[in-house]
Write an enzyme that holds these catalytic residues in place. Sequence first.
Site, PDB file in Angstrom:
ATOM      1  CE  LYS A 184       5.142  -7.373   6.896  1.00  0.00           C
ATOM      2  NZ  LYS A 184       5.804  -7.879   5.673  1.00  0.00           N
ATOM      3  CB  THR A 185       0.997  -2.112   4.151  1.00  0.00           C
ATOM      4  OG1 THR A 185       2.241  -2.067   4.855  1.00  0.00           O
ATOM      5  CG2 THR A 185       0.347  -0.734   4.191  1.00  0.00           C
ATOM      6  CG  ASP A 242       5.232  -1.381   8.422  1.00  0.00           C
ATOM      7  OD1 ASP A 242       5.300  -2.616   8.632  1.00  0.00           O
ATOM      8  OD2 ASP A 242       5.659  -0.855   7.380  1.00  0.00           O
ATOM      9  CB  THR A 293      10.282  -7.933   8.434  1.00  0.00           C
ATOM     10  OG1 THR A 293      11.087  -7.037   9.235  1.00  0.00           O
ATOM     11  CG2 THR A 293       9.471  -7.101   7.443  1.00  0.00           C
ATOM     12  NE  ARG A 303       6.498  -3.375  -1.048  1.00  0.00           N
ATOM     13  CZ  ARG A 303       6.821  -3.304   0.243  1.00  0.00           C
ATOM     14  NH1 ARG A 303       8.087  -3.322   0.605  1.00  0.00           N
ATOM     15  NH2 ARG A 303       5.872  -3.227   1.156  1.00  0.00           N
TER      16      ARG A 303
END
Length: 358
Positions: free
Chosen positions: A67-68, A112, A161, A220
């Site tokens: 997402k980032t 975020d 999330t 990640r």
Amino acid sequence: MAEQSLVSGGEEPEERVIEAALRPKNLHDFVGQHRVRKQLALVLEASKMRGRSADHVLMSGPPGLGKTTLAMIIAAEMNAPLRISSGPAIQHAGDLAAILSSLSEGEVLFLDEIHRMSRPAEEMLYMAMEDFRVDIVVGKGAGATAIPLELPPFTLVGATTRAGLLPGPLRDRFGFTGHLEFYSVAELELVLRRSAGLLDLKVNSAGFTEIAGRSRGTPRIANRLLRRVRDWALVHGIDQIDARSASAALDMYEVDQRGLDRLDRSVLEALITKFNGGPVGLSTLAIAVGEEPETVETVAEPFLVREGLLGRTPRGRIAMASAWTHLGYAVPSGVFGQETLALFDEEENHAESVDTIG
């Protein structure tokens, strides 16, 4: 204090620096999420053709899926500066007003965990997103005055999330909503190949497959495990990482073949050995494994439930039949998961009988 897990969704400060170096810089280099990537490319291209800022974008999905990274790519594709903040950091409407009033035209604002923003700031954001205007209240009581402040056109990229916690009015103001899915092993192998090239690592195909299979479908985590395998290989003097060396390294870090770490196995072990498979309450289970209830609920449970190893019922947590098998225990009769499998078997047998009669 809980120890940092190699397969958790969070990041330590030094991890963020390394992750930033491995992030793709454009949509072409971004691996996976084909549907979202294709739709987002269309939105950005249309915005550039119109000569306007892109529509506001909402990205939802579990931690670590990109997402980032996509927010950074949106800014890069639009040749616009990027401002980064988070929902927990904006607890007052004044905090948001200060950020919005300092934005330049076309700038991308990334928030975020946007679902954790305070309600007053959230309500101010409605007008800012729709009309590019905010009302600054000066004074208190009967003498309070609302001063309208015009904002330059900007693009808000929100990441969450827990999309279900976003109120409808906020969710509806986003022009594009993308939900990021967990990655397949094949997609994670592509992520690892790219990262290995940037880190100048020699890894064969079997090594990539071994690491990808233990990465919980999350880029990640895959990159983090790759770096730990790199460290193990460096210390042991191994030039090329294969499946055997990758397996040995990850076994040392207590990440098993399904991606379960120490905490995951402790939760399942406690359920099976101390509570006979459950059901048991979250607080009791957390005490049994020596962790905080929030850690068990947010770090371990989502993956265990997704893998069909743990179940959540109104009476508490239960160990599914596959959890007993994975940890090497004989599955006793009546364990959750067996009845479902038996039901499917009965339905298949009934269908075969009908086909035979027909």
